[in-house]
Design a protein around this motif. Structure first.
Motif, PDB file in Angstrom:
ATOM      1  N   GLN A  23      14.289  33.801  45.376  1.00 12.08           N
ATOM      2  CA  GLN A  23      15.119  34.195  46.514  1.00 12.08           C
ATOM      3  C   GLN A  23      16.277  33.199  46.690  1.00 12.08           C
ATOM      4  OE1 GLN A  23      15.070  36.849  48.252  1.00 12.08           O
ATOM      5  NE2 GLN A  23      16.510  36.268  49.872  1.00 12.08           N
ATOM      6  N   LEU A  24      15.930  31.891  46.546  1.00 12.43           N
ATOM      7  CA  LEU A  24      16.933  30.834  46.703  1.00 12.43           C
ATOM      8  C   LEU A  24      18.022  30.972  45.630  1.00 12.43           C
ATOM      9  CD1 LEU A  24      17.476  28.339  48.450  1.00 12.43           C
ATOM     10  CD2 LEU A  24      16.345  26.958  46.707  1.00 12.43           C
ATOM     11  N   VAL A  25      17.574  31.235  44.382  1.00 12.75           N
ATOM     12  CA  VAL A  25      18.545  31.405  43.288  1.00 12.75           C
ATOM     13  C   VAL A  25      19.464  32.583  43.590  1.00 12.75           C
ATOM     14  CG1 VAL A  25      18.773  32.041  40.838  1.00 12.75           C
ATOM     15  CG2 VAL A  25      17.080  30.337  41.533  1.00 12.75           C
ATOM     16  N   ARG A  26      18.841  33.714  44.106  1.00 12.59           N
ATOM     17  CA  ARG A  26      19.659  34.899  44.427  1.00 12.59           C
ATOM     18  C   ARG A  26      20.691  34.569  45.501  1.00 12.59           C
ATOM     19  NH1 ARG A  26      14.974  38.090  43.542  1.00 12.59           N
ATOM     20  NH2 ARG A  26      14.282  37.824  45.695  1.00 12.59           N
ATOM     21  N   GLU A  27      20.235  33.834  46.543  1.00  6.37           N
ATOM     22  CA  GLU A  27      21.152  33.499  47.631  1.00  6.37           C
ATOM     23  C   GLU A  27      22.282  32.579  47.162  1.00  6.37           C
ATOM     24  OE1 GLU A  27      18.849  32.081  50.916  1.00  6.37           O
ATOM     25  OE2 GLU A  27      17.880  34.033  51.165  1.00  6.37           O
ATOM     26  N   LEU A  28      21.915  31.593  46.303  1.00  9.86           N
ATOM     27  CA  LEU A  28      22.946  30.673  45.782  1.00  9.86           C
ATOM     28  C   LEU A  28      23.952  31.432  44.931  1.00  9.86           C
ATOM     29  CD1 LEU A  28      20.873  27.503  44.837  1.00  9.86           C
ATOM     30  CD2 LEU A  28      22.576  27.714  46.627  1.00  9.86           C
ATOM     31  N   GLN A  29      23.425  32.389  44.140  1.00 10.05           N
ATOM     32  CA  GLN A  29      24.305  33.199  43.295  1.00 10.05           C
ATOM     33  C   GLN A  29      25.277  33.994  44.156  1.00 10.05           C
ATOM     34  OE1 GLN A  29      24.359  33.075  39.827  1.00 10.05           O
ATOM     35  NE2 GLN A  29      26.293  34.091  40.323  1.00 10.05           N
ATOM     36  N   GLN A  30      24.725  34.569  45.265  1.00  7.87           N
ATOM     37  CA  GLN A  30      25.583  35.364  46.170  1.00  7.87           C
ATOM     38  C   GLN A  30      26.665  34.496  46.793  1.00  7.87           C
ATOM     39  OE1 GLN A  30      22.979  37.180  48.980  1.00  7.87           O
ATOM     40  NE2 GLN A  30      22.590  38.972  47.685  1.00  7.87           N
ATOM     41  N   LEU A  31      26.261  33.278  47.219  1.00  2.00           N
ATOM     42  CA  LEU A  31      27.233  32.356  47.828  1.00  2.00           C
ATOM     43  C   LEU A  31      28.332  32.015  46.829  1.00  2.00           C
ATOM     44  CD1 LEU A  31      25.226  29.704  49.860  1.00  2.00           C
ATOM     45  CD2 LEU A  31      27.029  31.197  50.661  1.00  2.00           C
ATOM     46  N   ASP A  32      27.918  31.776  45.569  1.00  2.00           N
ATOM     47  CA  ASP A  32      28.887  31.426  44.535  1.00  2.00           C
ATOM     48  C   ASP A  32      29.850  32.594  44.280  1.00  2.00           C
ATOM     49  OD1 ASP A  32      29.765  29.350  42.839  1.00  2.00           O
ATOM     50  OD2 ASP A  32      29.097  30.543  41.130  1.00  2.00           O
ATOM     51  N   LEU A  91      43.803  31.310  40.560  1.00  2.00           N
ATOM     52  CA  LEU A  91      43.544  32.732  40.369  1.00  2.00           C
ATOM     53  C   LEU A  91      42.918  32.968  38.986  1.00  2.00           C
ATOM     54  CD1 LEU A  91      43.862  35.476  41.731  1.00  2.00           C
ATOM     55  CD2 LEU A  91      46.098  35.693  40.680  1.00  2.00           C
ATOM     56  N   LEU A  92      43.472  32.307  37.971  1.00  2.00           N
ATOM     57  CA  LEU A  92      42.932  32.461  36.621  1.00  2.00           C
ATOM     58  C   LEU A  92      41.489  31.950  36.550  1.00  2.00           C
ATOM     59  CD1 LEU A  92      43.441  33.237  33.649  1.00  2.00           C
ATOM     60  CD2 LEU A  92      44.154  30.892  33.264  1.00  2.00           C
ATOM     61  N   LEU A  93      41.247  30.767  37.173  1.00  4.11           N
ATOM     62  CA  LEU A  93      39.896  30.207  37.149  1.00  4.11           C
ATOM     63  C   LEU A  93      38.908  31.151  37.835  1.00  4.11           C
ATOM     64  CD1 LEU A  93      38.043  27.877  36.362  1.00  4.11           C
ATOM     65  CD2 LEU A  93      38.611  26.768  38.511  1.00  4.11           C
ATOM     66  N   ALA A  94      39.341  31.736  38.980  1.00  2.83           N
ATOM     67  CA  ALA A  94      38.458  32.671  39.694  1.00  2.83           C
ATOM     68  C   ALA A  94      38.189  33.897  38.824  1.00  2.83           C
ATOM     69  CB  ALA A  94      39.097  33.079  41.019  1.00  2.83           C
ATOM     70  N   GLN A  95      39.241  34.368  38.135  1.00  4.97           N
ATOM     71  CA  GLN A  95      39.067  35.564  37.286  1.00  4.97           C
ATOM     72  C   GLN A  95      38.090  35.305  36.145  1.00  4.97           C
ATOM     73  OE1 GLN A  95      42.964  36.632  35.986  1.00  4.97           O
ATOM     74  NE2 GLN A  95      43.356  37.948  37.736  1.00  4.97           N
ATOM     75  N   VAL A  96      38.309  34.187  35.417  1.00  3.78           N
ATOM     76  CA  VAL A  96      37.446  33.960  34.246  1.00  3.78           C
ATOM     77  C   VAL A  96      36.032  33.530  34.644  1.00  3.78           C
ATOM     78  CG1 VAL A  96      39.282  33.534  32.561  1.00  3.78           C
ATOM     79  CG2 VAL A  96      38.366  31.605  33.858  1.00  3.78           C
ATOM     80  N   SER A  97      35.872  33.052  35.921  1.00  2.00           N
ATOM     81  CA  SER A  97      34.530  32.661  36.373  1.00  2.00           C
ATOM     82  C   SER A  97      33.751  33.853  36.909  1.00  2.00           C
ATOM     83  CB  SER A  97      34.603  31.629  37.506  1.00  2.00           C
ATOM     84  OG  SER A  97      35.408  30.559  37.166  1.00  2.00           O
ATOM     85  N   ASP A  98      34.434  34.973  37.139  1.00  2.00           N
ATOM     86  CA  ASP A  98      33.800  36.128  37.756  1.00  2.00           C
ATOM     87  C   ASP A  98      33.004  36.917  36.711  1.00  2.00           C
ATOM     88  OD1 ASP A  98      33.094  38.389  39.076  1.00  2.00           O
ATOM     89  OD2 ASP A  98      35.129  39.022  39.613  1.00  2.00           O
ATOM     90  N   PRO A  99      31.669  36.970  36.870  1.00  2.00           N
ATOM     91  CA  PRO A  99      30.863  37.673  35.867  1.00  2.00           C
ATOM     92  C   PRO A  99      31.201  39.165  35.791  1.00  2.00           C
ATOM     93  CG  PRO A  99      29.483  36.857  37.693  1.00  2.00           C
ATOM     94  CD  PRO A  99      30.869  36.377  37.947  1.00  2.00           C
ATOM     95  N   THR A 228      35.444  27.220  31.085  1.00  2.06           N
ATOM     96  CA  THR A 228      34.958  28.552  31.469  1.00  2.06           C
ATOM     97  C   THR A 228      35.291  29.593  30.397  1.00  2.06           C
ATOM     98  OG1 THR A 228      35.451  27.860  33.725  1.00  2.06           O
ATOM     99  CG2 THR A 228      34.849  30.149  33.431  1.00  2.06           C
ATOM    100  N   ILE A 229      36.500  29.498  29.829  1.00  6.87           N
ATOM    101  CA  ILE A 229      36.875  30.458  28.776  1.00  6.87           C
ATOM    102  C   ILE A 229      35.961  30.277  27.559  1.00  6.87           C
ATOM    103  CG2 ILE A 229      38.705  31.082  27.129  1.00  6.87           C
ATOM    104  CD1 ILE A 229      40.749  30.513  29.339  1.00  6.87           C
ATOM    105  N   ILE A 230      35.682  29.022  27.209  1.00  3.09           N
ATOM    106  CA  ILE A 230      34.807  28.775  26.053  1.00  3.09           C
ATOM    107  C   ILE A 230      33.419  29.363  26.306  1.00  3.09           C
ATOM    108  CG2 ILE A 230      33.627  26.954  24.740  1.00  3.09           C
ATOM    109  CD1 ILE A 230      36.172  25.260  25.085  1.00  3.09           C
ATOM    110  N   GLU A 231      32.910  29.148  27.517  1.00  2.22           N
ATOM    111  CA  GLU A 231      31.573  29.649  27.856  1.00  2.22           C
ATOM    112  C   GLU A 231      31.540  31.185  27.759  1.00  2.22           C
ATOM    113  OE1 GLU A 231      30.203  27.707  31.310  1.00  2.22           O
ATOM    114  OE2 GLU A 231      28.259  28.721  31.248  1.00  2.22           O
ATOM    115  N   ARG A 232      32.601  31.831  28.286  1.00  9.97           N
ATOM    116  CA  ARG A 232      32.675  33.301  28.229  1.00  9.97           C
ATOM    117  C   ARG A 232      32.671  33.822  26.805  1.00  9.97           C
ATOM    118  NH1 ARG A 232      34.869  36.632  31.986  1.00  9.97           N
ATOM    119  NH2 ARG A 232      36.699  37.510  30.975  1.00  9.97           N
ATOM    120  N   HIS A 233      33.211  33.013  25.893  1.00  7.67           N
ATOM    121  CA  HIS A 233      33.296  33.445  24.498  1.00  7.67           C
ATOM    122  C   HIS A 233      32.090  32.976  23.678  1.00  7.67           C
ATOM    123  CE1 HIS A 233      37.429  34.365  25.662  1.00  7.67           C
ATOM    124  NE2 HIS A 233      37.493  35.131  24.581  1.00  7.67           N
TER     125      HIS A 233
END
Ligand code: ADP
Length: 270
Positions: A23-32, A91-99, A228-233
């Motif tokens: 539950q805690l992980v879900r809530e933290l994920q939602q906050l993020d 804006l770019l960081l938010a975009q590439v961090s968005d799952p 973040t870009i490296i992680e996405r790839h």
């Protein structure tokens, strides 16, 4: 029976604790997710008024202004450019961090990306009398990815190397194959990064404590975007640096979708 009851009680407590953790992980994920969404919305909203301000400042610059007015116009233009850079990077960081933000996956030749990026920094490098060495592995080095993001990834590393290397230094960019992976190495013999500073290097807004580095303008968002870009790839990045001696960033990316040998998303300093 008492023993079984005790075991069941313990198992129940463990199960409840596990459920609590989930539950805690879900809530933290939602906050993020909310945080990323908020940053994206704010930067998006700030973009339009900033474009209007910078357009008007440009028009103002074309008028014949007295010395004081010209000075104020230039100072406001510099400040606005800086704000635009922060907002664009955020804006770019938010975009590439968005799952939810889908990763475009088309074949991209890393060699071509390196060549393009290096030709863009050539003028700046020449103005600083830097040697810019490019050594590309023969043939295409294909990665399945987003061309604009890969461009940004290599661009940030190469422009940092140029920015943080004093006059007369050398920046070298090489590409190679390592098994099923592709490697891009960006090296410089510039300011270097201390061991303590290497720890926070990929965090948003992080700038090193080195006063020589702080002389150069920056947002501290470039390397967070890179990581973040490296992680996405599905890739990994390693930093090898010594203060006053220079820095090497080694990026490993999967060749055309084949996973890299090192753990995905690994960000390491050595
Ligand atoms: P910035 O906009 O400040 O350049 P980055 O996230 O790209 O932000 O880099 C974070 C910090 O890491 C920089 O402020 C700089 O101090 C340090 N840094 C990055 N690349 C290099 C490099 N090649 N050599 C020395 N320092 C570097």
């Amino acid at each position: 029976l008492l023993e079984i009851g005790h075991d069941l009680g313990a198992a129940l407590m463990t199960a409840r604790a596990l459920e609590g953790e989930r539950q805690l992980v879900r809530e933290l994920q939602q906050l993020d997710d909310h945080r990323t969404q908020l940053i994206a919305t704010l930067s998006h909203e700030l973009r339009t008024p900033l474009t209007v301000i910078s357009g008007n400042l440009e028009l103002l610059g074309e008028l014949s202004l007295d010395d004081l007015a010209a000075h104020l116009q230039q100072a406001m233009t510099r400040g606005t450019r800086r704000m635009q850079k922060v907002v664009d990077d955020l804006l770019l960081l938010a975009q590439v961090s968005d799952p939810q933000h889908p990763l475009q996956q088309v074949p991209v030749d890393l060699g071509e990306v390196v060549q393009e990026v290096c030709s863009l920094v050539e003028t700046t490098a020449r103005a600083k009398r830097l040697r810019l060495d490019v050594d590309l592995a023969p043939g295409p080095l294909l990665v399945a990815g987003d061309p604009a993001e890969l461009d940004r990834l290599i661009g940030n590393l190469v422009s940092n190397a140029v920015k943080y290397t004093p006059e007369g230094g050398t920046v070298s960019v090489t590409t190679s194959r390592r098994g099923e992976s592709l490697v891009v190495r960006v090296s410089d013999d510039g300011l270097g990064i201390s061991e303590e500073d290497q720890i926070g290097l990929f965090r948003p807004f992080f700038r090193t404590s080195n006063p020589d580095a702080l002389l150069h303008p920056g947002t501290g968002l470039g390397l967070a975007i890179v990581a973040t870009i490296i992680e996405r790839h599905g890739g990994a990045v390693e930093v090898d640096s010594r203060l006053g001696r220079g820095t090497t960033f080694t990026v490993v990316l999967p060749a055309d979708g084949v996973p890299v040998a090192v753990p995905a998303g690994a960000v390491r300093s050595s």
